[in-house]
Design an enzyme around this catalytic site. Sequence first.
Site, PDB file in Angstrom:
ATOM      1  N   LYS A  86     -13.113 -18.572  -8.392  1.00  0.00           N
ATOM      2  CA  LYS A  86     -11.764 -18.774  -7.019  1.00  0.00           C
ATOM      3  C   LYS A  86     -11.360 -17.557  -6.558  1.00  0.00           C
ATOM      4  CE  LYS A  86     -12.643 -22.851  -8.726  1.00  0.00           C
ATOM      5  NZ  LYS A  86     -13.253 -23.555  -8.120  1.00  0.00           N
TER       6      LYS A  86
ATOM      7  N   ASP B  80      -6.336 -21.427 -19.655  1.00  0.00           N
ATOM      8  CA  ASP B  80      -6.846 -20.846 -18.509  1.00  0.00           C
ATOM      9  C   ASP B  80      -6.156 -20.548 -17.347  1.00  0.00           C
ATOM     10  OD1 ASP B  80      -8.210 -22.253 -15.734  1.00  0.00           O
ATOM     11  OD2 ASP B  80      -9.348 -23.288 -16.201  1.00  0.00           O
TER      12      ASP B  80
ATOM     13  N   TYR C 158      -8.071 -29.677 -15.936  1.00  0.00           N
ATOM     14  CA  TYR C 158      -9.101 -29.131 -14.888  1.00  0.00           C
ATOM     15  C   TYR C 158     -10.072 -30.310 -15.202  1.00  0.00           C
ATOM     16  CZ  TYR C 158     -12.916 -28.619 -12.275  1.00  0.00           C
ATOM     17  OH  TYR C 158     -14.085 -28.227 -11.596  1.00  0.00           O
TER      18      TYR C 158
ATOM     19  N   ARG D 220     -30.406 -10.850 -19.774  1.00  0.00           N
ATOM     20  CA  ARG D 220     -30.196 -11.440 -19.844  1.00  0.00           C
ATOM     21  C   ARG D 220     -28.860 -11.214 -20.955  1.00  0.00           C
ATOM     22  NH1 ARG D 220     -31.607 -14.617 -24.037  1.00  0.00           N
ATOM     23  NH2 ARG D 220     -33.430 -14.801 -23.525  1.00  0.00           N
TER      24      ARG D 220
HETATM   25  C1  LIG Z   1      -8.762 -24.213 -13.107  1.00  0.00           C
HETATM   26  C2  LIG Z   1     -10.465 -24.285 -13.396  1.00  0.00           C
HETATM   27  N1  LIG Z   1     -10.799 -24.324 -14.477  1.00  0.00           N
HETATM   28  C3  LIG Z   1     -12.168 -24.196 -14.435  1.00  0.00           C
HETATM   29  C4  LIG Z   1     -12.892 -24.342 -13.279  1.00  0.00           C
HETATM   30  C5  LIG Z   1     -14.482 -24.649 -13.102  1.00  0.00           C
HETATM   31  O1  LIG Z   1     -14.792 -23.330 -12.553  1.00  0.00           O
HETATM   32  P1  LIG Z   1     -16.493 -23.416 -11.856  1.00  0.00           P
HETATM   33  O2  LIG Z   1     -16.670 -24.283 -11.056  1.00  0.00           O
HETATM   34  O3  LIG Z   1     -16.581 -21.952 -11.235  1.00  0.00           O
HETATM   35  O4  LIG Z   1     -17.162 -23.641 -12.919  1.00  0.00           O
HETATM   36  C6  LIG Z   1     -11.934 -24.333 -11.749  1.00  0.00           C
HETATM   37  C7  LIG Z   1     -13.297 -25.200 -10.615  1.00  0.00           C
HETATM   38  O5  LIG Z   1     -12.550 -25.799  -9.764  1.00  0.00           O
HETATM   39  C8  LIG Z   1     -10.981 -24.676 -12.132  1.00  0.00           C
HETATM   40  O6  LIG Z   1     -10.408 -24.779 -10.210  1.00  0.00           O
END
Ligand SMILES: Cc1ncc(COP(=O)(O)O)c(C=O)c1O
Length: 371
Positions: free
Chosen positions: A195, A170, A99, A47
């Site tokens: 992604k 982000d 997001y 962990r």
């Molecule tokens: C721009 C962005 N940030 C964060 C996330 C969250 O990531 P996760 O789905 O891996 O938790 C996403 C998911 O679609 C995203 O498009």
Amino acid sequence: MKIETIAIHAANHVDPTSKAVIQPIVMSTTFERAADGSYPSGYIYSRSANPNRTMLENVLAKLEGGADAASFSSGNAAGMSVFQSLPAGTHIIAPDDMYHGLRNQLKTLFAGILTFDFIDVNNTDVLREHIRTETGLIWVETPSNPLLKITDLKKVSAIAHERGIKVVCDNTFATPICQQPLSLGADIVMHSATKYFGGHSDLMGGALITREKTDWWEKIRQVQQMGGAIPSPMDCYYLARSIKTLPYRMRGHVHNAQLLAEYLEKHPKVEQVMYPGLPSHPQHELAKAQMSGFGGMFSFCLKDGPDEAKRVINSLQLFTQATSLGGVESLIEHRASVEGPDTKTPFNLLRVSVGLEHIDDLIEDMEKALG
Ligand SMILES: Cc1ncc(COP(=O)(O)O)c(C=O)c1O
């Protein structure tokens, strides 16, 4: 070292015992202690740290030009670790088109613990008006999801740092191949590794990369290690493997997205295409200044409204109608229906994650669907 070389070498480690050229997957949750009580491998319990995670974090830090990286079981877990590291009562400024998963996380899980305002972060006057004495964090997402708005990272970071406020960006849409927020002033970069890093729509992951190792970063590490929202050794292995081709995949995504966006912009049934690589994008000059590529994501709106958007999405053959992004296969999504009732996304908007199929096939499929 150039980014293609970093992507291939910084996550790899020739195994000293077997001489395996690719680092083996270490599934053991626990590591042997020596007679004197020390841990000769440096590992104690998975962990806290694991050899595959160490190498993944090494490549993540180097790709973003950071001092350290922490990996997580999802992008949302990475984002949540930032929020959990802040003292109760901290005020967060976040984009009005953040997001939606992270916006909902703040509103649902952190109500009563943190306070937040969702605003147009790129509007300097609005940003300054919303800064309070207890503001501790400005969250930036650029390009944003799904409107592909660009935030001026240098400008926002300068305003934040004047007041001792931290900036997290982000960088999921751009990836470090197209944009390096730490070099533009951000303190921490966040990714959904689900992604483009994963790149094949088959694993979940998240990452944070810091410009400096600060006390705040130590707190984030504690959230990661004590909270345990970590990726498995298998997922770390697959991510490290995928990242080796990230620079080349991104070139293909950017190439296809640019050509498809240009095609759609000229189509008589299309009202607007939101892609920072198009000169018609209101922030094209800013995107050119802070990005080295415009990414593989764009959105477009249909002149004939939401019903036409639904008809088009259902007529496509190569574009799979699904949420998420960053895989080698093209995906398309009616974003407003996914985001729920408080969405600000136009109902005639379709969001596209442009894959690595041949561009001629993608254009032909769009042409047939648009009719
Ligand atoms: C721009 C962005 N940030 C964060 C996330 C969250 O990531 P996760 O789905 O891996 O938790 C996403 C998911 O679609 C995203 O498009």
